[in-house]
Design a protein around this motif. Structure first.
Motif, short mmCIF file in Angstrom:
data_model
loop_
_atom_site.label_atom_id
_atom_site.label_comp_id
_atom_site.label_asym_id
_atom_site.label_seq_id
_atom_site.Cartn_x
_atom_site.Cartn_y
_atom_site.Cartn_z
N GLY A 118 0.83 -1.19 0.00
CA GLY A 118 0.00 0.00 0.00
C GLY A 118 0.87 1.25 0.00
O GLY A 118 2.05 1.20 0.32
N PRO A 119 0.28 2.37 -0.35
CA PRO A 119 1.05 3.62 -0.36
C PRO A 119 1.48 4.01 1.05
O PRO A 119 0.80 3.70 2.03
N THR A 120 2.60 4.70 1.13
CA THR A 120 3.11 5.24 2.38
C THR A 120 3.32 6.73 2.19
O THR A 120 3.76 7.17 1.13
N LEU A 121 3.00 7.50 3.22
CA LEU A 121 3.18 8.95 3.16
C LEU A 121 4.37 9.35 4.01
O LEU A 121 4.50 8.90 5.14
N THR A 122 5.22 10.22 3.44
CA THR A 122 6.36 10.72 4.19
C THR A 122 6.81 12.05 3.61
O THR A 122 6.93 12.18 2.38
N ASN A 123 7.02 13.03 4.45
CA ASN A 123 7.57 14.33 4.06
C ASN A 123 6.88 14.93 2.84
O ASN A 123 7.54 15.41 1.92
N GLY A 124 5.56 14.90 2.80
CA GLY A 124 4.83 15.50 1.69
C GLY A 124 4.86 14.70 0.41
O GLY A 124 4.56 15.21 -0.66
N ARG A 125 5.21 13.44 0.51
CA ARG A 125 5.30 12.56 -0.67
C ARG A 125 4.52 11.27 -0.43
O ARG A 125 4.36 10.82 0.70
N VAL A 126 4.08 10.67 -1.54
CA VAL A 126 3.43 9.35 -1.52
C VAL A 126 4.41 8.37 -2.14
O VAL A 126 4.90 8.60 -3.25
N VAL A 127 4.69 7.28 -1.46
CA VAL A 127 5.63 6.28 -1.94
C VAL A 127 4.86 4.99 -2.20
O VAL A 127 4.09 4.53 -1.35
N VAL A 128 5.06 4.41 -3.40
CA VAL A 128 4.41 3.16 -3.78
C VAL A 128 5.48 2.21 -4.31
O VAL A 128 6.28 2.59 -5.16
N GLY A 129 5.48 0.98 -3.80
CA GLY A 129 6.42 -0.04 -4.26
C GLY A 129 5.81 -0.88 -5.36
O GLY A 129 4.61 -1.11 -5.39
N GLY A 130 6.65 -1.32 -6.29
CA GLY A 130 6.19 -2.14 -7.40
C GLY A 130 6.92 -3.47 -7.47
O GLY A 130 7.89 -3.70 -6.75
N VAL A 131 6.45 -4.33 -8.35
CA VAL A 131 7.05 -5.66 -8.51
C VAL A 131 8.40 -5.54 -9.21
O VAL A 131 9.38 -6.15 -8.80
N THR A 132 8.48 -4.75 -10.29
CA THR A 132 9.72 -4.67 -11.06
C THR A 132 10.54 -3.42 -10.76
O THR A 132 11.70 -3.36 -11.13
N THR A 133 9.94 -2.42 -10.11
CA THR A 133 10.69 -1.24 -9.72
C THR A 133 10.66 -1.15 -8.20
O THR A 133 9.68 -1.54 -7.57
N ALA A 134 11.72 -0.64 -7.63
CA ALA A 134 11.79 -0.59 -6.17
C ALA A 134 10.71 0.33 -5.60
O ALA A 134 9.86 -0.10 -4.84
N LEU A 135 10.72 1.60 -5.97
CA LEU A 135 9.78 2.57 -5.41
C LEU A 135 9.43 3.63 -6.44
O LEU A 135 10.25 3.98 -7.29
N ARG A 136 8.24 4.17 -6.33
CA ARG A 136 7.82 5.34 -7.11
C ARG A 136 7.39 6.38 -6.09
O ARG A 136 6.65 6.06 -5.16
#
Length: 142
Positions: A118-136
């Motif tokens: 699931g998405p994570t919020l940190t320092n005014g940003r949304v972080v989403v992890g994927g299967v083939t990419t580490a993070l967006r």
């Protein structure tokens, strides 16, 4: 408990904000995001059973927990076989309709990868992890 929210399905995950409780549920091949009032508005019965203030439907489900900022809810949901959407909802939407009340996201960001968490919020940003990419990482919309 003070009240119960009815989640018809599996995979229920909840996030609580100042005045709302958001629950995602997978049922009948679709995912639903339900918004409940923490005050108990919309509840009835001896052990109050609460109806959602509003809901949103995702055709391919919601496998991961939502995340909340002060005014927004973020949900990562599969879009197809190889991609996902990051859906952004207003916690207090004004443009919903129907019975039950259904709301659309205020923004949809297509992610060319399947999300792993699931998405994570940190320092005014949304972080989403994927299967083939580490993070967006995306800026939280104003």
């Amino acid at each position: 408990p003070d009240f119960a929210a009815r989640g018809d399905g599996i995979g229920s995950e909840t996030v609580i904000t100042e005045d709302r409780l958001f629950e995602n549920v997978f049922s009948g091949g679709s995912g639903f995001l339900y918004a409940f009032a923490r005050s108990g508005q919309g509840c009835f019965g001896q052990l109050p059973l609460c109806q959602p203030l509003w809901q949103a439907r995702m055709a391919n489900g919601i496998p991961w927990a939502p995340a909340a900022s002060r005014s927004l809810i973020f949900v990562a949901a599969p879009r197809g076989v190889n991609d996902s959407d990051l859906l952004v909802f207003d916690q207090h939407p004004n443009d919903c309709s129907g019975v039950p009340v259904v709301c659309a996201p205020i923004r949809t960001i297509t992610i060319p990868d399947l999300t792993q968490v699931g998405p994570t919020l940190t320092n005014g940003r949304v972080v989403v992890g994927g299967v083939t990419t580490a993070l967006r990482v995306f800026s939280i919309p104003a």
